[in-house]
Design a protein around this motif. Structure first.
Motif, PDB file in Angstrom:
ATOM      1  N   PRO A  17       0.794  -1.233   0.000  1.00  0.00           N
ATOM      2  CA  PRO A  17       0.000   0.000   0.000  1.00  0.00           C
ATOM      3  C   PRO A  17       0.824   1.279   0.000  1.00  0.00           C
ATOM      4  O   PRO A  17       0.428   2.276  -0.597  1.00  0.00           O
ATOM      5  CB  PRO A  17      -0.827  -0.134   1.290  1.00  0.00           C
ATOM      6  CG  PRO A  17      -0.938  -1.602   1.524  1.00  0.00           C
ATOM      7  CD  PRO A  17       0.361  -2.166   1.055  1.00  0.00           C
ATOM      8  N   GLN A  18       1.986   1.256   0.650  1.00  0.00           N
ATOM      9  CA  GLN A  18       2.754   2.483   0.796  1.00  0.00           C
ATOM     10  C   GLN A  18       4.104   2.469   0.099  1.00  0.00           C
ATOM     11  O   GLN A  18       4.855   3.441   0.171  1.00  0.00           O
ATOM     12  CB  GLN A  18       2.947   2.790   2.286  1.00  0.00           C
ATOM     13  CG  GLN A  18       1.632   3.087   3.002  1.00  0.00           C
ATOM     14  CD  GLN A  18       1.842   3.321   4.478  1.00  0.00           C
ATOM     15  OE1 GLN A  18       2.495   2.530   5.155  1.00  0.00           O
ATOM     16  NE2 GLN A  18       1.312   4.411   4.993  1.00  0.00           N
ATOM     17  N   ASN A  35       9.494   3.166  -5.086  1.00  0.00           N
ATOM     18  CA  ASN A  35       8.588   4.290  -5.256  1.00  0.00           C
ATOM     19  C   ASN A  35       7.647   4.356  -4.064  1.00  0.00           C
ATOM     20  O   ASN A  35       7.144   3.333  -3.601  1.00  0.00           O
ATOM     21  CB  ASN A  35       7.767   4.133  -6.539  1.00  0.00           C
ATOM     22  CG  ASN A  35       6.813   5.298  -6.747  1.00  0.00           C
ATOM     23  OD1 ASN A  35       7.237   6.445  -6.835  1.00  0.00           O
ATOM     24  ND2 ASN A  35       5.522   5.001  -6.801  1.00  0.00           N
ATOM     25  N   TYR A  36       7.441   5.563  -3.554  1.00  0.00           N
ATOM     26  CA  TYR A  36       6.491   5.779  -2.474  1.00  0.00           C
ATOM     27  C   TYR A  36       5.273   6.500  -3.049  1.00  0.00           C
ATOM     28  O   TYR A  36       5.335   7.701  -3.327  1.00  0.00           O
ATOM     29  CB  TYR A  36       7.118   6.613  -1.360  1.00  0.00           C
ATOM     30  CG  TYR A  36       8.308   5.963  -0.693  1.00  0.00           C
ATOM     31  CD1 TYR A  36       8.233   4.664  -0.203  1.00  0.00           C
ATOM     32  CD2 TYR A  36       9.511   6.658  -0.554  1.00  0.00           C
ATOM     33  CE1 TYR A  36       9.325   4.070   0.399  1.00  0.00           C
ATOM     34  CE2 TYR A  36      10.606   6.066   0.056  1.00  0.00           C
ATOM     35  CZ  TYR A  36      10.507   4.767   0.538  1.00  0.00           C
ATOM     36  OH  TYR A  36      11.599   4.177   1.138  1.00  0.00           O
ATOM     37  N   PHE A 160       7.760   3.062   5.706  1.00  0.00           N
ATOM     38  CA  PHE A 160       7.490   1.976   4.771  1.00  0.00           C
ATOM     39  C   PHE A 160       8.734   1.489   4.043  1.00  0.00           C
ATOM     40  O   PHE A 160       8.663   0.560   3.254  1.00  0.00           O
ATOM     41  CB  PHE A 160       6.391   2.329   3.756  1.00  0.00           C
ATOM     42  CG  PHE A 160       6.036   3.772   3.636  1.00  0.00           C
ATOM     43  CD1 PHE A 160       5.076   4.324   4.489  1.00  0.00           C
ATOM     44  CD2 PHE A 160       6.607   4.577   2.680  1.00  0.00           C
ATOM     45  CE1 PHE A 160       4.716   5.660   4.368  1.00  0.00           C
ATOM     46  CE2 PHE A 160       6.247   5.909   2.560  1.00  0.00           C
ATOM     47  CZ  PHE A 160       5.296   6.451   3.411  1.00  0.00           C
ATOM     48  N   PHE A 161       9.905   2.076   4.273  1.00  0.00           N
ATOM     49  CA  PHE A 161      11.140   1.503   3.742  1.00  0.00           C
ATOM     50  C   PHE A 161      11.541   0.256   4.525  1.00  0.00           C
ATOM     51  O   PHE A 161      12.255  -0.612   4.013  1.00  0.00           O
ATOM     52  CB  PHE A 161      12.284   2.527   3.784  1.00  0.00           C
ATOM     53  CG  PHE A 161      13.578   2.005   3.241  1.00  0.00           C
ATOM     54  CD1 PHE A 161      13.719   1.703   1.897  1.00  0.00           C
ATOM     55  CD2 PHE A 161      14.666   1.786   4.073  1.00  0.00           C
ATOM     56  CE1 PHE A 161      14.919   1.198   1.391  1.00  0.00           C
ATOM     57  CE2 PHE A 161      15.869   1.290   3.577  1.00  0.00           C
ATOM     58  CZ  PHE A 161      15.991   0.996   2.231  1.00  0.00           C
ATOM     59  N   SER A 162      11.066   0.152   5.754  1.00  0.00           N
ATOM     60  CA  SER A 162      11.465  -0.951   6.629  1.00  0.00           C
ATOM     61  C   SER A 162      10.582  -2.176   6.407  1.00  0.00           C
ATOM     62  O   SER A 162       9.401  -2.178   6.736  1.00  0.00           O
ATOM     63  CB  SER A 162      11.374  -0.522   8.097  1.00  0.00           C
ATOM     64  OG  SER A 162      11.544  -1.641   8.947  1.00  0.00           O
ATOM     65  N   LYS A 163      11.175  -3.233   5.866  1.00  0.00           N
ATOM     66  CA  LYS A 163      10.449  -4.496   5.735  1.00  0.00           C
ATOM     67  C   LYS A 163      10.190  -5.103   7.105  1.00  0.00           C
ATOM     68  O   LYS A 163       9.199  -5.803   7.313  1.00  0.00           O
ATOM     69  CB  LYS A 163      11.252  -5.465   4.864  1.00  0.00           C
ATOM     70  CG  LYS A 163      11.415  -5.001   3.418  1.00  0.00           C
ATOM     71  CD  LYS A 163      12.272  -5.961   2.605  1.00  0.00           C
ATOM     72  CE  LYS A 163      12.458  -5.450   1.182  1.00  0.00           C
ATOM     73  NZ  LYS A 163      13.345  -6.341   0.381  1.00  0.00           N
ATOM     74  N   PHE A 184       8.148   9.597   8.880  1.00  0.00           N
ATOM     75  CA  PHE A 184       6.701   9.605   8.621  1.00  0.00           C
ATOM     76  C   PHE A 184       6.263   8.235   8.121  1.00  0.00           C
ATOM     77  O   PHE A 184       7.081   7.397   7.747  1.00  0.00           O
ATOM     78  CB  PHE A 184       6.342  10.689   7.599  1.00  0.00           C
ATOM     79  CG  PHE A 184       6.962  10.487   6.233  1.00  0.00           C
ATOM     80  CD1 PHE A 184       6.266   9.871   5.211  1.00  0.00           C
ATOM     81  CD2 PHE A 184       8.262  10.908   5.969  1.00  0.00           C
ATOM     82  CE1 PHE A 184       6.831   9.677   3.957  1.00  0.00           C
ATOM     83  CE2 PHE A 184       8.842  10.726   4.714  1.00  0.00           C
ATOM     84  CZ  PHE A 184       8.122  10.104   3.709  1.00  0.00           C
ATOM     85  N   GLY A 185       4.951   8.022   8.127  1.00  0.00           N
ATOM     86  CA  GLY A 185       4.392   6.779   7.623  1.00  0.00           C
ATOM     87  C   GLY A 185       3.991   5.787   8.688  1.00  0.00           C
ATOM     88  O   GLY A 185       3.568   4.674   8.369  1.00  0.00           O
TER      89      GLY A 185
END
Length: 365
Positions: A17-18, A35-36, A160-163, A184-185
């Motif tokens: 989603p993000q 891509n975000y 959302f970069f963090s799996k 953020f996120g």
């Protein structure tokens, strides 16, 4: 300054989603990119995109990814989010969020009254690679504990970069993520670490929390020039809010760099210089030369006088085996750097002991 290249999207390999993981063609070379959608809109196969290629060009630890800066094919930008707090302020990618504290937030009244953590234990970690083994250890010892994660802006800014965060939340091992400062996120956005901790306690109703930066760490081989120095400052913040800080030291016997052997010089500086108050400092017992090195560093640094050192015997890494893919630090696996993970586990066992009656771990020594 940053490097830019125009690329063609060959394939959207993974879509969350993000975030979207892409395969792109850059000057005839196939590369990976992220891509975000919240920042640059969604992309499709065949789109031409402008990439920020700086980190890969410099060989930095971004995981080998370029990042989409602008979509030349789909110029429709995502709608503005709710809220009036800007993150990444005064940059081309500034984004508005609804912070948990602002008047329009449904949590504003709670946050207006929140001034204390009321003794809540908080694990203060230096590296994002400590997050998963901490969570796995704490939840093993106390499965019903409501555990929150506060991500600072010391490393990656988008959560959302963090799996790791995605997996921990999918498995319902953490009750929510708060992103503070320019990070953020998260499930909740906070203006700073102080209010982020209060949001974890009073909005997420956490019994305990972990605070550390997102993926990525900056270091310069100078005494104070590293992003992990924030660990000492976060101990001060927890103390100011009447919480109980549990320091998670960075210890390794596998790192080839002398300054990171035993206690990393980063940890020693953060705990002796940046931290102005005492924290719990749980440590495993090691063997032979490793134990001798740790004892010597404890004595020479003054850590034993400044912090509440607790030693744990007979710690095991067996409970991490099922999630071994989540356990990696500086490119080293669970079995390649056991000292690092045993130290993180000691902090996890200790926090679980503080947080409730369920404690099946090792004894103290």
């Amino acid at each position: 300054m940053f490097a830019r290249n125009v690329a063609e999207v060959l394939q959207v390999k993974k879509q969350l989603p993000q975030s979207e993981e892409l395969e792109v063609s850059v000057e005839g070379k196939i590369c990976r990119a992220i891509n975000y959608p919240a920042l640059t809109g969604s992309v499709s196969t065949g789109d031409r995109v402008v990439l920020n290629t700086t980190a890969v060009d410099l060989g930095l630890g971004s995981g080998g990814y370029h990042f989409v800066y602008y979509n030349l094919t789909n110029t429709d930008q995502p709608a503005h989010g709710e809220g009036h707090i800007m993150k990444l302020r005064y940059t081309p990618l500034q984004v508005c969020v609804q912070s948990v504290e602002e008047p329009a937030s449904p949590h504003h009244e709670v946050m207006a009254q929140a001034t204390t953590l009321a003794g809540m234990p908080v694990a203060v970690a230096e590296l994002h690679s400590m997050l998963a083994p901490l969570v796995l250890t704490i939840k093993k010892e106390n499965p019903d504990l409501r555990l929150a994660y506060l991500m600072t802006d010391g490393g990656a800014l988008p959560a959302f970069f963090s799996k790791t965060i995605h997996i921990l939340q999918t498995k319902e091992l953490i009750c929510g993520t708060v992103t503070a400062g320019h990070a953020f996120g998260g499930d909740l956005e906070a203006v700073n670490v102080h209010s982020g901790l209060l949001a974890a306690r009073h909005v997420l109703k956490a019994d305990a929390a972990i605070v550390c930066m997102g993926p990525g760490v900056a270091g310069t081989a100078t005494p104070y020039g590293f992003s992990g120095l924030e660990a000492g400052e976060n101990i001060n913040r927890v103390h100011t809010l009447a919480g109980r800080a549990v320091a998670v030291p960075r210890i390794s016997f596998a790192d080839a760099r002398r300054r990171h052997q035993g206690f990393s010089h980063h940890t020693l500086t953060a705990l002796t210089k940046a931290a102005l108050v005492s924290a719990d400092l749980p440590l495993p017992r090691f063997k032979g030369e490793d134990e001798a090195l740790i004892n010597n560093q404890l004595e020479m640094s003054g850590l034993q006088e400044k912090h509440r050192v607790v030693r744990y015997e007979n710690l095991s890494l067996d409970h991490l085996a099922a999630d071994e893919k989540l356990c990696s630090t500086m490119g080293r696996s669970l079995h390649e750097d056991p000292g690092f993970f045993l130290t993180v586990c000691a902090a996890g066992y200790h926090l679980a002991k503080l947080s409730g009656p369920v404690f099946s771990g090792a004894g103290t020594g």
